[in-house]
Design a protein around this motif. Sequence first.
Motif, short mmCIF file in Angstrom:
data_model
loop_
_atom_site.label_atom_id
_atom_site.label_comp_id
_atom_site.label_asym_id
_atom_site.label_seq_id
_atom_site.Cartn_x
_atom_site.Cartn_y
_atom_site.Cartn_z
N GLN A 276 0.81 -1.23 0.00
CA GLN A 276 0.00 0.00 0.00
C GLN A 276 0.84 1.27 0.00
N VAL A 277 2.11 1.22 0.37
CA VAL A 277 2.93 2.43 0.40
C VAL A 277 3.74 2.60 -0.89
N PHE A 278 3.41 1.85 -1.92
CA PHE A 278 4.20 1.86 -3.16
C PHE A 278 3.37 2.19 -4.40
N PRO A 279 2.72 3.34 -4.47
CA PRO A 279 1.93 3.65 -5.66
C PRO A 279 2.75 4.07 -6.87
N ASN A 280 4.01 4.49 -6.65
CA ASN A 280 4.80 5.01 -7.76
C ASN A 280 6.29 4.75 -7.52
N PRO A 281 6.86 3.73 -8.12
CA PRO A 281 8.29 3.43 -7.89
C PRO A 281 9.22 4.52 -8.36
N ALA A 282 8.83 5.31 -9.36
CA ALA A 282 9.69 6.40 -9.82
C ALA A 282 9.81 7.47 -8.74
N LEU A 283 8.71 7.78 -8.09
CA LEU A 283 8.73 8.81 -7.05
C LEU A 283 9.60 8.38 -5.88
N LEU A 284 9.43 7.15 -5.43
CA LEU A 284 10.23 6.67 -4.31
C LEU A 284 11.70 6.52 -4.71
N SER A 285 11.96 6.07 -5.93
CA SER A 285 13.34 5.93 -6.40
C SER A 285 14.04 7.28 -6.50
N ALA A 286 13.30 8.32 -6.83
CA ALA A 286 13.88 9.67 -6.87
C ALA A 286 14.36 10.07 -5.48
N ALA A 287 13.57 9.74 -4.45
CA ALA A 287 14.00 10.03 -3.08
C ALA A 287 15.22 9.20 -2.71
N LEU A 288 15.22 7.93 -3.08
CA LEU A 288 16.34 7.05 -2.75
C LEU A 288 17.61 7.46 -3.48
N ALA A 289 17.46 8.05 -4.66
CA ALA A 289 18.64 8.48 -5.42
C ALA A 289 19.43 9.54 -4.67
N THR A 290 18.74 10.34 -3.88
CA THR A 290 19.41 11.45 -3.20
C THR A 290 20.11 11.03 -1.91
N VAL A 291 19.88 9.80 -1.44
CA VAL A 291 20.50 9.36 -0.18
C VAL A 291 21.41 8.16 -0.38
N THR A 292 21.68 7.78 -1.63
CA THR A 292 22.55 6.64 -1.93
C THR A 292 23.62 7.07 -2.91
N ASP B 25 9.56 10.33 -16.39
CA ASP B 25 9.77 10.15 -14.95
C ASP B 25 11.08 9.44 -14.66
N TRP B 26 11.34 8.36 -15.39
CA TRP B 26 12.54 7.58 -15.09
C TRP B 26 13.81 8.27 -15.61
N ALA B 27 13.68 9.15 -16.60
CA ALA B 27 14.84 9.95 -17.01
C ALA B 27 15.26 10.90 -15.89
N VAL B 28 14.28 11.43 -15.15
CA VAL B 28 14.61 12.27 -14.00
C VAL B 28 15.39 11.45 -12.97
N VAL B 29 14.90 10.26 -12.64
CA VAL B 29 15.58 9.42 -11.66
C VAL B 29 16.97 9.03 -12.17
N ASP B 30 17.07 8.76 -13.46
CA ASP B 30 18.35 8.38 -14.04
C ASP B 30 19.38 9.50 -13.89
N ASN B 31 18.94 10.73 -14.09
CA ASN B 31 19.83 11.87 -13.92
C ASN B 31 20.18 12.10 -12.45
N LEU B 32 19.20 12.00 -11.58
CA LEU B 32 19.46 12.18 -10.16
C LEU B 32 20.46 11.15 -9.64
N SER B 33 20.38 9.93 -10.16
CA SER B 33 21.23 8.83 -9.67
C SER B 33 22.49 8.64 -10.49
N HIS B 34 22.66 9.44 -11.55
CA HIS B 34 23.81 9.31 -12.46
C HIS B 34 23.87 7.90 -13.08
N GLY B 35 22.69 7.46 -13.58
CA GLY B 35 22.67 6.24 -14.39
C GLY B 35 22.48 4.95 -13.64
N ARG B 36 21.70 4.98 -12.55
CA ARG B 36 21.55 3.76 -11.74
C ARG B 36 20.15 3.15 -11.81
#
Length: 346
Positions: free
Chosen positions: A50-66, A89-100
């Motif tokens: 129930q706490v996982f409606p959008n993996p891109a949104l959560l991954s964006a947060a995780l990108a900033t702490v890993t 959406d995933w291009a944003v996460v890709d840039n935040l994480s530098h390709g992860r």
Amino acid sequence: MDLSVMFFGADDAGAHAAKYDDILTITRAADRLGFTAVWTPERHFQQVGQVFPNPALLSAALATVTERIHLRAGSLVLPLHHPLRVAEDWAVVDNLSHGRVGVSVATGWHSKDFVLAPDAYDDRRERAFRDLAVLRRLWAGQAVEFTDGAGERVAVTSQPRPYSAVLPLWTTTSGNPRTWEAAGRMRTNILGATIGQTREELAGKIGAYRDAYAAAPEQPGTPPRGTVTLMAHTYVGRSDEEARQRAGGPLKAYLRSYVAQTATDKGAGDQAAALSEAQLGTLTEFAFRRYLAWGSLLGSPETCRKSLADLAELGCDEVACFVDFGLGGDEVLAGLERLAELREEM
């Protein structure tokens, strides 16, 4: 063999802020301990996930702490989304994480999920595989035609441009042999699970996937051999007795929640809904005992070492260790520490 962390827990309503705190803490630890990736799912309107409606949104947060761990959708229900929005959406996460980043595409299964896209339910399988190919083109920077607000066909190139030239893609399967073969033909990796099938059944599906992948035409950026990722419930304890004592109650409760969720799926018939509480308890106990016998990483370091060796022999390249099935955060972290030590010894 690669070891990753997967989240897919069933949680009580009202504790969501604490759950997100746990996810951040566990992911930071997994990053520090050298795990390959963290997988987060897409789920809607259910207790399970129930706490996982959008993996891109959560991954964006995780990108900033890993710093190094890969951030993957496990899975993204592609028929619920426009492929352009997925690429953006995933291009944003890709840039935040530098390709992860990486994405596993699912067709979707629960009828209630499709209140978000009711017209996409009946042909969800065809839509998922069609749009997977579109997603590849968009990620590569190709212009793709879509219908705009005036009803005209226009060519669109998605923005922002991703950090990585290629988006690693998986296809999610709940066990259907056709999906394993389709993943091979599309030259995607595959995300499956040990639960619900025997070792022999899984060996046959992995073999069929390998054959289909080898025979398929090359896709730009895909490796000559696909990755088989299998999800397994995981808790490495100090001993078999401790691991099973700690994990038994939470895992049985999780399995009951999962069966209850299946019972509300209008596309699954009414077999699960017809189960009495006693029958549900018996089924849960049977599933738990069967899962202890094969397919889980629940036990001592030595027991889990043997299970990992067996999965590697089966043809598994990566185990996505499902850790949030009801254990406390401190227990999950302690189990990950022991699992990381085990990986270093192998």
